[in-house]
Design an enzyme around this catalytic site. Structure first.
Site, PDB file in Angstrom:
ATOM      1  N   SER A   1      -4.842   2.692   4.131  1.00 48.38           N
ATOM      2  CA  SER A   1      -4.967   2.057   2.824  1.00 48.38           C
ATOM      3  C   SER A   1      -4.990   0.529   2.969  1.00 48.38           C
ATOM      4  O   SER A   1      -5.784  -0.163   2.319  1.00 48.38           O
ATOM      5  CB  SER A   1      -3.795   2.503   1.944  1.00 48.38           C
ATOM      6  OG  SER A   1      -3.895   1.960   0.664  1.00 48.38           O
ATOM      7  N   HIS A  12       7.107  -7.443  -2.086  1.00 44.57           N
ATOM      8  CA  HIS A  12       6.838  -6.790  -0.803  1.00 44.57           C
ATOM      9  C   HIS A  12       7.745  -7.360   0.287  1.00 44.57           C
ATOM     10  O   HIS A  12       7.529  -7.076   1.472  1.00 44.57           O
ATOM     11  CB  HIS A  12       5.379  -6.982  -0.389  1.00 44.57           C
ATOM     12  CG  HIS A  12       4.390  -6.212  -1.212  1.00 44.57           C
ATOM     13  ND1 HIS A  12       4.590  -4.900  -1.588  1.00 44.57           N
ATOM     14  CD2 HIS A  12       3.171  -6.554  -1.718  1.00 44.57           C
ATOM     15  CE1 HIS A  12       3.539  -4.492  -2.293  1.00 44.57           C
ATOM     16  NE2 HIS A  12       2.685  -5.468  -2.387  1.00 44.57           N
ATOM     17  N   LYS A  34       0.789  -1.233   0.000  1.00 46.79           N
ATOM     18  CA  LYS A  34       0.000   0.000   0.000  1.00 46.79           C
ATOM     19  C   LYS A  34       0.828   1.293   0.000  1.00 46.79           C
ATOM     20  O   LYS A  34       0.354   2.340   0.420  1.00 46.79           O
ATOM     21  CB  LYS A  34      -0.999   0.037   1.168  1.00 46.79           C
ATOM     22  CG  LYS A  34      -1.823  -1.210   1.362  1.00 46.79           C
ATOM     23  CD  LYS A  34      -2.268  -1.856   0.076  1.00 46.79           C
ATOM     24  CE  LYS A  34      -3.294  -1.062  -0.703  1.00 46.79           C
ATOM     25  NZ  LYS A  34      -3.491  -1.694  -2.041  1.00 46.79           N
TER      26      LYS A  34
HETATM   27  P1  A3P Z   1      -5.149   4.597  -1.106  1.00 43.07           P
HETATM   28  O1  A3P Z   1      -5.769   3.337  -0.586  1.00 43.07           O
HETATM   29  O2  A3P Z   1      -4.717   5.517   0.002  1.00 43.07           O
HETATM   30  O3  A3P Z   1      -5.989   5.289  -2.110  1.00 43.07           O
HETATM   31  P2  A3P Z   1      -0.024  -0.308  -3.697  1.00 43.07           P
HETATM   32  O4  A3P Z   1      -0.010  -0.182  -5.169  1.00 43.07           O
HETATM   33  O5  A3P Z   1       1.331  -0.349  -3.071  1.00 43.07           O
HETATM   34  O6  A3P Z   1      -0.915  -1.409  -3.237  1.00 43.07           O
HETATM   35  O7  A3P Z   1      -0.632   1.052  -3.112  1.00 43.07           O
HETATM   36  C1  A3P Z   1      -1.982   1.368  -3.309  1.00 43.07           C
HETATM   37  C2  A3P Z   1      -2.208   2.795  -2.875  1.00 43.07           C
HETATM   38  O8  A3P Z   1      -1.583   3.663  -3.836  1.00 43.07           O
HETATM   39  C3  A3P Z   1      -3.678   3.154  -2.834  1.00 43.07           C
HETATM   40  O9  A3P Z   1      -3.787   4.182  -1.839  1.00 43.07           O
HETATM   41  C4  A3P Z   1      -3.866   3.693  -4.244  1.00 43.07           C
HETATM   42  O10 A3P Z   1      -5.014   4.487  -4.411  1.00 43.07           O
HETATM   43  C5  A3P Z   1      -2.584   4.518  -4.374  1.00 43.07           C
HETATM   44  N1  A3P Z   1      -2.272   4.837  -5.766  1.00 43.07           N
HETATM   45  C6  A3P Z   1      -2.208   4.003  -6.824  1.00 43.07           C
HETATM   46  N2  A3P Z   1      -1.973   4.682  -7.951  1.00 43.07           N
HETATM   47  C7  A3P Z   1      -1.877   5.982  -7.598  1.00 43.07           C
HETATM   48  C8  A3P Z   1      -1.666   7.203  -8.336  1.00 43.07           C
HETATM   49  N3  A3P Z   1      -1.505   7.188  -9.648  1.00 43.07           N
HETATM   50  N4  A3P Z   1      -1.641   8.362  -7.641  1.00 43.07           N
HETATM   51  C9  A3P Z   1      -1.806   8.375  -6.309  1.00 43.07           C
HETATM   52  N5  A3P Z   1      -2.022   7.268  -5.560  1.00 43.07           N
HETATM   53  C10 A3P Z   1      -2.063   6.083  -6.209  1.00 43.07           C
END
Ligand code: A3P
Length: 296
Positions: free
Chosen positions: A140, A110, A50
């Protein structure tokens, strides 16, 4: 593929694996993953869950292969395989990485730093580590736990924060993860340590830094195209980036591309929870050279 809760196995249990809380989907293939044969030009994206893994995966994929058209036909989780996963519906990340047709291969993990297969270090691969402040990370992760049937049940929010502080999360303690990788950076020069908050503040600047780390020269126009392509609103509606093709996610509970903001924790933490969290944070995060921002 659509979500069918009746066709899914029950949620997995956390267990201790070499001192780190894990679930079997990320340990069942351990020996094979440890034997993974990295190539010198492989790029590893490492993160605590996340923290912006998908965002940075998309950036790197577009920087390298944006002109090839595969962004309209191959979902991001196939373009950038998740090394340690093994699951009946999703396959083996290690096999997907082995069979990637691209050069370089971009692979995500991860794992805490001590779990990374030896060949990545032996081959001196470039590694991009992305870290995100723990308050937004835990929020998140909580919503992700609600929608991701691969995760243990997240349960109640206040218990969830407690478990996060205790490191009882899949992939273990956030504190150990970010610190372990930060320490590695002091001795392993091919590691670019970056922050979600910096990316949110100025995506173009962070793409410039990535290009310089990766030795890539891209025109201003290309970089602008990447910056626009990876904007949250564009990724959210892009079927190749928003994980809508993944059968284990229950999008009725929460979208994968949820908010994409710095500071959403303020909508979840009570004042008391925030104070307790900060107090615990200050005890654990004693290395003053590693600083996180909870707002920008
Ligand atoms: P949120 O749940 O706070 O919205 P991962 O890819 O490591 O699983 O992380 C997911 C998090 O990154 C989520 O956060 C997601 O919305 C956010 N995320 C993914 N793409 C993004 C982007 N282009 N800009 C900002 N946040 C992004």
């Amino acid at each position: 593929m659509s979500f069918d809760p009746n066709k899914l196995p029950p949620r997995p249990e956390l267990f201790d694996f070499h001192g780190v809380s894990m679930i079997h989907y990320f340990t069942d293939n351990w020996e094979n993953v440890q034997d993974f044969q990295a190539r010198p030009d492989d790029i590893l994206i490492a993160t605590y869950s996340k923290s912006g893994t998908t965002w940075v995966s998309y950036i790197l994929d577009l920087l390298y292969f944006g002109h090839t058209g595969r962004q309209t036909s191959v979902p991001i989780f196939k373009r950038v395989p998740f090394l340690e996963i093994i699951h009946p519906a999703l396959g083996s990340g290690k096999d997907m990485a082995d069979n990637l047709p691209t050069s370089p291969r971009i692979i995500k993990t991860h794992y805490p730093v001590q779990f990374v297969p030896k060949s990545f270090w032996d081959q001196n691969c470039r590694i991009v580590y992305v870290a995100r402040n723990p308050k937004d990370t835990v929020v998140s992760y909580f919503h992700f736990g609600r929608m991701n049937t691969l995760e243990p049940e997240p349960g109640d929010w206040s218990d969830y924060i407690r478990r996060f502080m205790d490191g009882k999360m899949v992939f273990g303690s956030w504190y150990d993860h970010v610190n372990g990788w930060w320490k590695k950076k002091q001795t392993y020069s091919n590691l670019h340590y970056m922050f979600y908050e910096d990316l949110a503040e100025d995506t173009g600047r962070e793409i410039d830094k990535l290009c310089s780390f990766l030795g890539l020269s891209r025109s201003d126009e290309e970089k602008k195209r990447v910056t626009e392509g990876v904007h949250f609103d564009n990724m959210k509606k892009d079927k190749m980036a928003n994980y809508s093709e993944v059968p284990i996610f229950d999008f009725k509970m929460s979208p994968f591309m949820r908010k994409g903001k710095v500071g959403d924790w303020k909508n979840h933490f009570s004042v008391a929870q925030s104070e307790q969290f900060d107090e615990d944070y200050n005890k654990k995060m004693t290395d003053v050279t590693l600083q996180f921002r909870t707002e920008i």
